[in-house]
Design an enzyme around this catalytic site. Structure first.
Site, PDB file in Angstrom:
ATOM      1  N   LYS A 179       0.846  -1.201   0.000  1.00  0.00           N
ATOM      2  CA  LYS A 179       0.000   0.000   0.000  1.00  0.00           C
ATOM      3  C   LYS A 179       0.878   1.247   0.000  1.00  0.00           C
ATOM      4  O   LYS A 179       1.923   1.291   0.659  1.00  0.00           O
ATOM      5  CB  LYS A 179      -0.914  -0.023   1.229  1.00  0.00           C
ATOM      6  CG  LYS A 179      -1.928   1.111   1.262  1.00  0.00           C
ATOM      7  CD  LYS A 179      -2.849   0.912   2.451  1.00  0.00           C
ATOM      8  CE  LYS A 179      -3.852   2.041   2.584  1.00  0.00           C
ATOM      9  NZ  LYS A 179      -4.722   1.823   3.751  1.00  0.00           N
ATOM     10  N   SER A 212     -10.523  -0.689   6.223  1.00  0.00           N
ATOM     11  CA  SER A 212      -9.666  -0.532   5.049  1.00  0.00           C
ATOM     12  C   SER A 212      -9.060  -1.825   4.527  1.00  0.00           C
ATOM     13  O   SER A 212      -8.603  -1.873   3.394  1.00  0.00           O
ATOM     14  CB  SER A 212      -8.536   0.455   5.352  1.00  0.00           C
ATOM     15  OG  SER A 212      -9.078   1.712   5.685  1.00  0.00           O
ATOM     16  N   SER A 234      -9.620   2.024   2.082  1.00  0.00           N
ATOM     17  CA  SER A 234      -8.414   2.750   1.709  1.00  0.00           C
ATOM     18  C   SER A 234      -7.340   1.820   1.171  1.00  0.00           C
ATOM     19  O   SER A 234      -6.465   2.241   0.444  1.00  0.00           O
ATOM     20  CB  SER A 234      -7.869   3.562   2.883  1.00  0.00           C
ATOM     21  OG  SER A 234      -7.327   2.735   3.887  1.00  0.00           O
TER      22      SER A 234
END
Length: 180
Positions: free
Chosen positions: A67, A167, A143
């Site tokens: 990420k 997320s 996210s």
């Protein structure tokens, strides 16, 4: 690892296959922000290490999607924000160091919701929206949606995200993945 031990493929061949897949498919889902330009070099080093030692580390040669808010030395890390558009960390986050020590290969960074602000989608100022890998008419959610969509699309073996309010759980659910 069984396939590597049996000589069916090398780490270099595995990384090459994933990079080819990302280049062919990601334009449809927009999950990857950058492919690590040193991933193939790392794979070759790990192949040579195995050739010499016949020992595989726990994650030896395994391509990992990271990420875009996790510091990765030498790779742009933006948290999806234009404020960090040109930020390149000079050190790895602790988790990245541990993954690399275990033989993992940082294959690519994944798109994310800007500043990890929403569990409902993954839209960043730096890379736009990430779509669901199975149906681009739907959200990837969360996210960490870039990581979720990337793994659902088979762009890497493992995906690393972060979660403070769904997320990881939501992209896992939307992408038919196991997240923890």
């Amino acid at each position: 690892h069984v396939a590597i031990k049996e000589g069916r493929f090398s780490s270099e061949e595995l990384v090459t296959a994933y990079i080819d897949r990302i280049n062919q498919i990601d334009r449809q889902i927009n999950s990857i922000t950058i492919i690590n330009p040193t991933a193939l070099v790392r794979a070759k080093e790990l192949d040579e290490e195995y050739r010499l030692t016949k020992v595989l580390r726990p994650l030896h040669g395994i391509p990992i999607i990271i990420k875009d808010n996790i510091h990765t030395k030498g790779l742009r890390t933006t948290a999806g924000s234009l404020a960090l558009e040109n930020f390149i960390p000079d050190t790895d986050a602790f988790i990245i160091s541990k993954l690399i020590d275990a033989g993992g290969i940082v294959l690519a960074k994944s798109n994310m919701a800007e500043w990890a602000f929403t569990p409902w989608g993954s839209f960043s100022s730096t890379n736009g929206a990430t779509l669901n890998a199975y149906n681009q008419g739907y959200t990837s959610a969360g996210s960490s949606g870039g990581t979720g969509s990337a793994i659902a699309a088979n762009f890497g073996v493992i995906g690393l995200g972060t979660d403070t309010g769904g997320s990881i759980r939501l992209p896992s659910s939307h992408g038919s993945l196991v997240g923890f």
